[in-house]
Design an enzyme around this catalytic site. Structure first.
Site, PDB file in Angstrom:
ATOM      1  N   LEU A  75       0.797  -1.226   0.000  1.00 46.43           N
ATOM      2  CA  LEU A  75       0.000   0.000   0.000  1.00 46.43           C
ATOM      3  C   LEU A  75       0.829   1.275   0.000  1.00 46.43           C
ATOM      4  O   LEU A  75       0.393   2.303  -0.517  1.00 46.43           O
ATOM      5  CB  LEU A  75      -0.934   0.011   1.224  1.00 46.43           C
ATOM      6  CG  LEU A  75      -1.960  -1.112   1.284  1.00 46.43           C
ATOM      7  CD1 LEU A  75      -2.744  -1.056   2.574  1.00 46.43           C
ATOM      8  CD2 LEU A  75      -2.900  -1.031   0.082  1.00 46.43           C
ATOM      9  N   GLY A  76       1.997   1.226   0.603  1.00 48.01           N
ATOM     10  CA  GLY A  76       2.791   2.441   0.670  1.00 48.01           C
ATOM     11  C   GLY A  76       3.810   2.363   1.786  1.00 48.01           C
ATOM     12  O   GLY A  76       3.888   1.370   2.520  1.00 48.01           O
TER      13      GLY A  76
ATOM     14  N   GLY B  71       6.513   4.948   4.561  1.00 49.16           N
ATOM     15  CA  GLY B  71       6.883   6.249   5.100  1.00 49.16           C
ATOM     16  C   GLY B  71       7.753   6.043   6.311  1.00 49.16           C
ATOM     17  O   GLY B  71       7.504   5.170   7.129  1.00 49.16           O
ATOM     18  N   GLY B  72       8.839   6.816   6.435  1.00 53.05           N
ATOM     19  CA  GLY B  72       9.737   6.625   7.556  1.00 53.05           C
ATOM     20  C   GLY B  72      10.399   5.267   7.473  1.00 53.05           C
ATOM     21  O   GLY B  72      11.021   4.919   6.480  1.00 53.05           O
ATOM     22  N   PHE B  73      10.195   4.441   8.501  1.00 53.50           N
ATOM     23  CA  PHE B  73      10.828   3.127   8.568  1.00 53.50           C
ATOM     24  C   PHE B  73       9.792   2.008   8.611  1.00 53.50           C
ATOM     25  O   PHE B  73      10.066   0.931   9.118  1.00 53.50           O
ATOM     26  CB  PHE B  73      11.750   3.053   9.784  1.00 53.50           C
ATOM     27  CG  PHE B  73      12.952   3.935   9.651  1.00 53.50           C
ATOM     28  CD1 PHE B  73      14.135   3.455   9.108  1.00 53.50           C
ATOM     29  CD2 PHE B  73      12.886   5.264  10.024  1.00 53.50           C
ATOM     30  CE1 PHE B  73      15.235   4.274   8.965  1.00 53.50           C
ATOM     31  CE2 PHE B  73      13.979   6.095   9.883  1.00 53.50           C
ATOM     32  CZ  PHE B  73      15.165   5.602   9.357  1.00 53.50           C
TER      33      PHE B  73
ATOM     34  N   ARG C 220       6.381  -0.006   6.418  1.00 53.40           N
ATOM     35  CA  ARG C 220       5.706  -0.231   5.146  1.00 53.40           C
ATOM     36  C   ARG C 220       4.324  -0.798   5.449  1.00 53.40           C
ATOM     37  O   ARG C 220       4.105  -1.402   6.498  1.00 53.40           O
ATOM     38  CB  ARG C 220       6.504  -1.207   4.280  1.00 53.40           C
ATOM     39  CG  ARG C 220       7.961  -0.790   4.078  1.00 53.40           C
ATOM     40  CD  ARG C 220       8.733  -1.832   3.288  1.00 53.40           C
ATOM     41  NE  ARG C 220       8.434  -1.753   1.865  1.00 53.40           N
ATOM     42  CZ  ARG C 220       8.822  -2.664   0.979  1.00 53.40           C
ATOM     43  NH1 ARG C 220       9.494  -3.743   1.381  1.00 53.40           N
ATOM     44  NH2 ARG C 220       8.538  -2.530  -0.291  1.00 53.40           N
ATOM     45  N   CYS C 221       3.420  -0.564   4.519  1.00 57.80           N
ATOM     46  CA  CYS C 221       2.036  -0.982   4.750  1.00 57.80           C
ATOM     47  C   CYS C 221       1.591  -1.943   3.646  1.00 57.80           C
ATOM     48  O   CYS C 221       1.830  -1.700   2.458  1.00 57.80           O
ATOM     49  CB  CYS C 221       1.123   0.239   4.775  1.00 57.80           C
ATOM     50  SG  CYS C 221      -0.462  -0.046   5.589  1.00 57.80           S
TER      51      CYS C 221
ATOM     52  N   LYS D 275       0.411  -2.398   9.142  1.00 56.65           N
ATOM     53  CA  LYS D 275       1.579  -1.527   9.256  1.00 56.65           C
ATOM     54  C   LYS D 275       2.732  -2.386   9.746  1.00 56.65           C
ATOM     55  O   LYS D 275       2.671  -2.989  10.809  1.00 56.65           O
ATOM     56  CB  LYS D 275       1.275  -0.395  10.232  1.00 56.65           C
ATOM     57  CG  LYS D 275       2.420   0.565  10.461  1.00 56.65           C
ATOM     58  CD  LYS D 275       1.931   1.708  11.352  1.00 56.65           C
ATOM     59  CE  LYS D 275       3.051   2.641  11.711  1.00 56.65           C
ATOM     60  NZ  LYS D 275       2.589   3.779  12.525  1.00 56.65           N
TER      61      LYS D 275
ATOM     62  N   ASP E 145      -0.464  15.261  15.728  1.00 55.14           N
ATOM     63  CA  ASP E 145      -0.068  15.215  14.312  1.00 55.14           C
ATOM     64  C   ASP E 145      -1.303  15.173  13.420  1.00 55.14           C
ATOM     65  O   ASP E 145      -1.352  14.450  12.423  1.00 55.14           O
ATOM     66  CB  ASP E 145       0.831  14.009  14.053  1.00 55.14           C
ATOM     67  CG  ASP E 145       1.612  14.145  12.735  1.00 55.14           C
ATOM     68  OD1 ASP E 145       1.778  15.287  12.260  1.00 55.14           O
ATOM     69  OD2 ASP E 145       2.045  13.122  12.196  1.00 55.14           O
TER      70      ASP E 145
END
Length: 661
Positions: free
Chosen positions: A84-85, A87-89, A91-92, A106, A200
């Site tokens: 799915l995508g 970000g940072g460290f 993956r999804c 996640k 956030d």
């Protein structure tokens, strides 16, 4: 603890913090969406040299693809689906269970968890998210691990986020944004009632579920605010959304108002097309935020009512922002209001939004508030992070047993809010008891916010409101300011006599008792109350007791009481006093604020701002709910000169104390 693995465990080593390198991105920047894309907001970041960039790319490869079949020790199997995508460290991936239901997983690589601080942040995110249940918050499903990854299983939101919607649409209509704001406010109200600050909130962290309802996700920066602490001091957030007080760091601190600020940023961005402080340079963004330097473009007109709400939400002083309960009372929400969000809204503005009648809009507004939990009574179980939530029982695992699936009810000890902030007794070295007292800034902050809330509510029908029970508070009846030598002496209307010494410590001699109390201030621990015997006082207290007795004799011989004496209902100290040309202000340990005005009228605010007391020059005393006096404009038995003006002075004085602390 459950695991997922593709082959039998062999030579598994206990999880150890890696001792080199720094994490510049947090591990929990993944949230459930439909398409493969970056999860980061479209905001500028400082440029990096090639070495830093290469290091970052190398660390991102630590996120290993899960096996095609993830088998857990609880017997639940999941089939890995579409990527799915990232970000940072983290993956999804899509994950499908045996029944065919699809989730978002996640996946966090254990090798990316460099130290105990990073591990604690991840476990705190899991605990907070697992503890939440609200129709407008992404649902937490499960968490498990194998020898390589930690998996957080979440409800999948297949219609992407508000960020994708805005990128496609460029601008969003006011009726649609009204609907969005109600669902967001409902979720934030729930979070704040459980003492959780999200920290956030942004368009990229708010997702559409299959029915096009909004869901808040990504609790990687969320924090629980303990009852005895009114501020957090970590500088965190996304540049375009960060509140000015967060940039102040340890010199200012921040609280729930940072989420209120984020509502204003999101509302502006949706209506105008970009965040209000956006710039190419992050430092320019921060400077604009500190000065609240933004404008409403002429070529992108919005209603005056929308501007008014945005301006209040983006107040530089967090205490000037509306509370979460006040947001939906603004006149902007009386405009056209749709029944729901349509899937066509992802690409186009729906037809006929401005043709919705006023009557139907009011019905839709009420129904949306109800489904978003606006009318739900305050939650009675604030989130609490336990030590067991942050430490594994087994050396080879990372997830503690307290976070295991289906174990919530037995492992989570929720805090009873009726006990939060109450003094807690503990035996100290000399066998007497001590009591930890609530911090001054928290009392000032809560009282001021409640007074603001009541001012907004004064136009409502009193019959529809639940009025507090009111009784006369404990008052300071006499006082002598001898701070040029010893301190400030006072006598309560219970005849207890105290001295607030120049070193900030207090001795209170109880009337008709052999006991006296010491209220001792410690720089790092706050205030502690210790009980002692007057017949056998500690050596260090004997001289101070003599001073208390001296003041007692003086006040009894020379001063008159300002009110009739009352029996002691509770033990009360003077914590702080402030003298101005208009009044003297007393702040008491039970949360009462007493103001002696120069015209000899005295007004007390008590019960966290919900009750008000007047003591006339003739010693007549009356106590009523503050909302009643605000609505009537004065006290019913005997009118107070300039009553509402005096209340405004009191509110402003308490506000200054709350923010200064």
């Amino acid at each position: 603890m459950s695991f997922a693995r593709s082959q039998p465990f062999q030579h598994i080593q206990p999880l150890q913090p890696l001792n080199s390198g720094q994490l510049n991105n947090r591990v929990n920047n993944i949230t459930p969406v439909k398409a493969a894309r970056s999860f980061k907001e479209n905001v500028p970041v400082p440029t990096q040299d090639p070495k830093t960039k290469r290091k970052k790319e190398k660390l991102s490869t630590l996120c290993k693809t899960p096996p095609s079949i993830v088998r857990t020790r609880t017997g639940r199997d999941y089939r890995r689906g579409t990527f799915l995508g990232e970000g940072g460290f983290a993956r999804c991936f899509q994950m499908k269970d045996s029944s065919g239901k699809i989730y978002a997983a996640k996946t966090v690589a254990k090798a990316s968890i460099k130290n105990e601080k990073t591990k604690t942040k991840l476990l705190s995110e899991i605990k907070i998210h697992k503890s939440l249940k609200h129709p407008n918050i992404v649902n937490f499903v499960d968490c498990f691990e194998d020898d390589v990854n930690v998996y957080i299983l979440l409800e999948i939101c297949p219609n992407q986020s508000l960020m994708e919607l805005l990128k496609t649409r460029k601008r969003v209509s006011e009726p649609e944004v009204r609907f969005f704001m109600v669902q967001i406010v409902g979720a934030i109200k729930y979070l704040h009632s459980r003492r959780v600050i999200h920290r956030d909130l942004k368009l990229g962290n708010i997702f559409f579920d299959p029915k096009m309802n909004l869901k808040i996700g990504d609790f990687g920066l969320a924090s629980v605010l303990p009852a005895g602490d009114a501020r957090k001091y970590t500088i965190c957030g996304t540049p375009n959304y960060i509140a000015p007080e967060v940039l102040g760091g340890k010199t200012v601190g921040h609280s729930f108002e940072v989420d209120i600020w984020a509502i204003g940023i999101m509302m502006y961005a949706l209506l105008i097309g970009k965040p209000p402080f956006q710039a190419k340079d992050v430092q320019v963004i921060y400077e604009r935020i500190k000065k609240t330097e933004y404008s409403f473009p002429i070529d992108k007109p919005i209603s005056p009512e929308a501007k008014e709400l945005i301006q209040d939400l983006l107040s530089l002083n967090p205490l000037n922002r509306p509370t979460i309960d006040e947001v939906l009372q603004y006149s902007w929400f009386k405009g056209a209001f749709p029944e729901k969000t349509l899937e066509t809204s992802l690409s186009n503005t729906p037809q006929g939004l401005n043709e919705i009648s006023k009557a139907q809009s009011a019905i839709n507004f009420t129904n949306t508030k109800a489904s978003s939990g606006i009318y739900t009574p305050k939650v009675k179980n604030p989130v609490e992070i336990l030590r067991s939530d942050l430490h594994s029982e087994q050396p080879r695992t990372m997830l503690p047993q307290s976070l295991s699936p289906g174990d919530t009810k037995d492992k989570y000890q929720e805090v009873d809010p009726t006990q939060m902030g109450k003094p807690t007794r503990k035996v100290n070295f000399n066998g007497t008891y001590s009591t930890t007292i609530k911090r001054l800034n928290q009392i000032c902050f809560e009282t001021y916010q409640n007074m603001r809330r009541l001012e907004y509510s004064k136009h409502e029908m009193l019959d529809a409101m639940e009025l507090p029970s009111c009784e006369n508070p404990t008052l300071i009846s006499k006082w002598v300011d001898y701070s040029n030598k010893y301190g400030f002496s006072y006598q309560l209307n219970t005849d207890d006599i105290g001295v607030l010494f120049n070193d900030d410590n207090t001795i209170l001699r109880l009337h008709n008792s052999d006991k006296f109390l010491e209220l001792i201030y410690h720089e790092n621990e706050g205030w502690t109350c210790i009980e002692n015997s007057s017949s056998h006082p500690p050596t260090q207290a004997r001289k101070q007791l003599e001073i208390v007795d001296f003041f007692a004799k003086y006040m009894n011989s020379n001063l008159s009481n300002v009110s009739a004496n009352e029996d002691r209902k509770e033990t009360v100290f003077l914590r702080r006093y402030t003298r101005t040309s208009e009044y003297i202000m007393f702040e008491m340990t039970n949360g009462t604020f007493q103001f002696n005005f120069k015209d000899h009228h005295k007004i007390c605010i008590s019960k966290s701002g919900s009750a008000i007391t007047h003591i006339s020059p003739s010693r007549m005393i009356q106590t009523h709910p503050l909302i009643f006096i605000l609505k009537q404009g004065n006290f019913p038995s005997s009118e107070v000169p300039d009553c509402l003006e005096k209340i405004a002075v009191i509110k402003e004085a308490i506000k200054r104390k709350a923010f200064k602390e």
